[in-house]
Design a protein around this motif. Structure first.
Motif, mmCIF file in Angstrom:
data_model
loop_
_atom_site.group_PDB
_atom_site.id
_atom_site.type_symbol
_atom_site.label_atom_id
_atom_site.label_comp_id
_atom_site.label_asym_id
_atom_site.label_seq_id
_atom_site.Cartn_x
_atom_site.Cartn_y
_atom_site.Cartn_z
ATOM 1 N N GLN A 155 0.651 -1.062 -0.357
ATOM 2 C CA GLN A 155 0.050 0.004 0.080
ATOM 3 C C GLN A 155 1.548 1.441 -0.150
ATOM 4 O O GLN A 155 0.684 1.899 -0.828
ATOM 5 N N LEU A 170 1.026 3.741 -3.410
ATOM 6 C CA LEU A 170 -0.040 5.207 -3.533
ATOM 7 C C LEU A 170 1.386 6.104 -3.172
ATOM 8 O O LEU A 170 1.053 7.079 -3.834
ATOM 9 N N PHE A 179 -2.299 -1.939 -7.917
ATOM 10 C CA PHE A 179 -3.096 -0.771 -6.505
ATOM 11 C C PHE A 179 -4.671 -1.431 -7.082
ATOM 12 O O PHE A 179 -5.495 -1.228 -6.000
ATOM 13 N N LEU A 233 -4.986 -4.340 -4.440
ATOM 14 C CA LEU A 233 -5.309 -3.627 -2.942
ATOM 15 C C LEU A 233 -7.022 -2.829 -3.102
ATOM 16 O O LEU A 233 -7.800 -3.394 -1.485
ATOM 17 N N THR A 234 -7.411 -2.205 -4.000
ATOM 18 C CA THR A 234 -9.010 -1.912 -3.646
ATOM 19 C C THR A 234 -10.121 -2.786 -4.039
ATOM 20 O O THR A 234 -10.854 -3.094 -2.943
ATOM 21 N N ALA A 290 -9.511 -3.905 0.021
ATOM 22 C CA ALA A 290 -10.158 -2.591 0.865
ATOM 23 C C ALA A 290 -11.680 -2.333 1.141
ATOM 24 O O ALA A 290 -12.059 -1.664 1.793
ATOM 25 N N LEU A 348 -7.488 0.668 4.946
ATOM 26 C CA LEU A 348 -6.775 1.155 3.184
ATOM 27 C C LEU A 348 -8.040 1.627 2.378
ATOM 28 O O LEU A 348 -7.717 2.122 1.330
ATOM 29 N N ARG A 349 -9.403 1.448 2.109
ATOM 30 C CA ARG A 349 -9.855 1.742 1.648
ATOM 31 C C ARG A 349 -10.125 3.358 1.440
ATOM 32 O O ARG A 349 -10.378 3.819 0.204
ATOM 33 N N CYS A 353 -6.469 4.223 -0.254
ATOM 34 C CA CYS A 353 -7.307 4.336 -2.381
ATOM 35 C C CYS A 353 -7.997 5.336 -2.628
ATOM 36 O O CYS A 353 -7.534 5.493 -3.707
ATOM 37 N N ARG A 354 -9.441 5.707 -1.813
ATOM 38 C CA ARG A 354 -9.791 6.328 -2.600
ATOM 39 C C ARG A 354 -8.946 8.053 -2.622
ATOM 40 O O ARG A 354 -9.506 8.970 -3.896
ATOM 41 N N SER A 391 -6.059 8.101 -2.384
ATOM 42 C CA SER A 391 -4.675 8.587 -4.054
ATOM 43 C C SER A 391 -5.630 8.996 -5.308
ATOM 44 O O SER A 391 -5.318 9.915 -6.199
ATOM 45 N N LEU A 392 -6.550 7.990 -5.314
ATOM 46 C CA LEU A 392 -7.129 7.853 -6.786
ATOM 47 C C LEU A 392 -8.172 9.089 -7.159
ATOM 48 O O LEU A 392 -8.208 10.320 -8.133
#
Length: 197
Positions: free
Chosen positions: A62, A66, A108, A111-112, A115, A121-122, A125-126, A128-129
């Motif tokens: 992660q 990220l 990625f 990872l999602t 998530a 983690l969710r 990742c959110r 980051s996006l």
């Protein structure tokens, strides 16, 4: 006189590249220390030393993925020309010579998928996006100051979706026209911003 630099950072980078490749191929659950060691050309105990247990490995992945995406986004934005940066951005994102790695995109995605059961983690990742999308929107807004925020955000969202689709499906060796179609649609999204639409 400075001492000789340790190869720890170089070794860690080697381990992380192998981890990303294995997760891209086998998913988070399928990537084993043995596979990662074989991919890195290192021993399994050395991989365990760098990655720890499965939860430590996922946390390391992660952080690596990220952080790499954030660095690549910053470098991309910094490299854009002052004249027509939005068009240059689209060209870069969909060019064959792009620096994006399908393995990183697939890591990625792994990872999602995880998530769904990991709130931290969710969130990471959110963010980051959404950070990537916001960076794209800033470029579009700079190039189209007359466009309203909703149109800019919608175009940025579309470009990001197209890019992630193309990057994540790269291992399928899609025909060149397929990627060019995505690039054409991204340019149409830019054209929609001309004139403040």
């Amino acid at each position: 006189m400075a001492g000789r630099p340790s190869n720890r950072d170089e070794r860690y980078a080697q381990v992380m590249q192998a981890l990303v490749r294995c997760v891209a191929r086998f998913g988070l659950e399928g990537a084993s220390l043995t596979q990662i060691a074989a991919e890195a050309g290192l021993t399994r105990p050395l991989i365990r030393h760098h990655l720890g247990n499965r939860e430590d490995m996922i946390a390391a992945l992660q952080d690596h993925v990220l952080h790499s995406f954030a660095e690549q986004t910053e470098a991309l934005i910094a490299a854009l020309p002052g004249d027509a940066p939005a068009a240059a951005l689209v060209e870069y994102l969909f060019a064959d010579t792009t620096g994006s790695s399908p393995d990183m995109v697939l890591a990625f995605a792994a990872l999602t998928a995880r998530a769904a059961e990991d709130a931290d983690l969710r969130t990471a990742c959110r963010e980051s996006l959404l950070g990537f999308e916001a960076a794209i929107a800033r470029v579009l807004r700079q190039d189209n100051p007359q466009a309203d925020d909703h149109a800019v955000n919608a175009a940025a969202h579309g470009i990001v979706a197209l890019y992630l689709n193309v990057a994540s499906l790269a291992p399928l060796d899609m025909p060149q026209g397929w990627t060019q179609t995505a690039q054409t649609i991204a340019h149409k999204l830019l054209e929609g911003l001309d004139g403040g639409s």
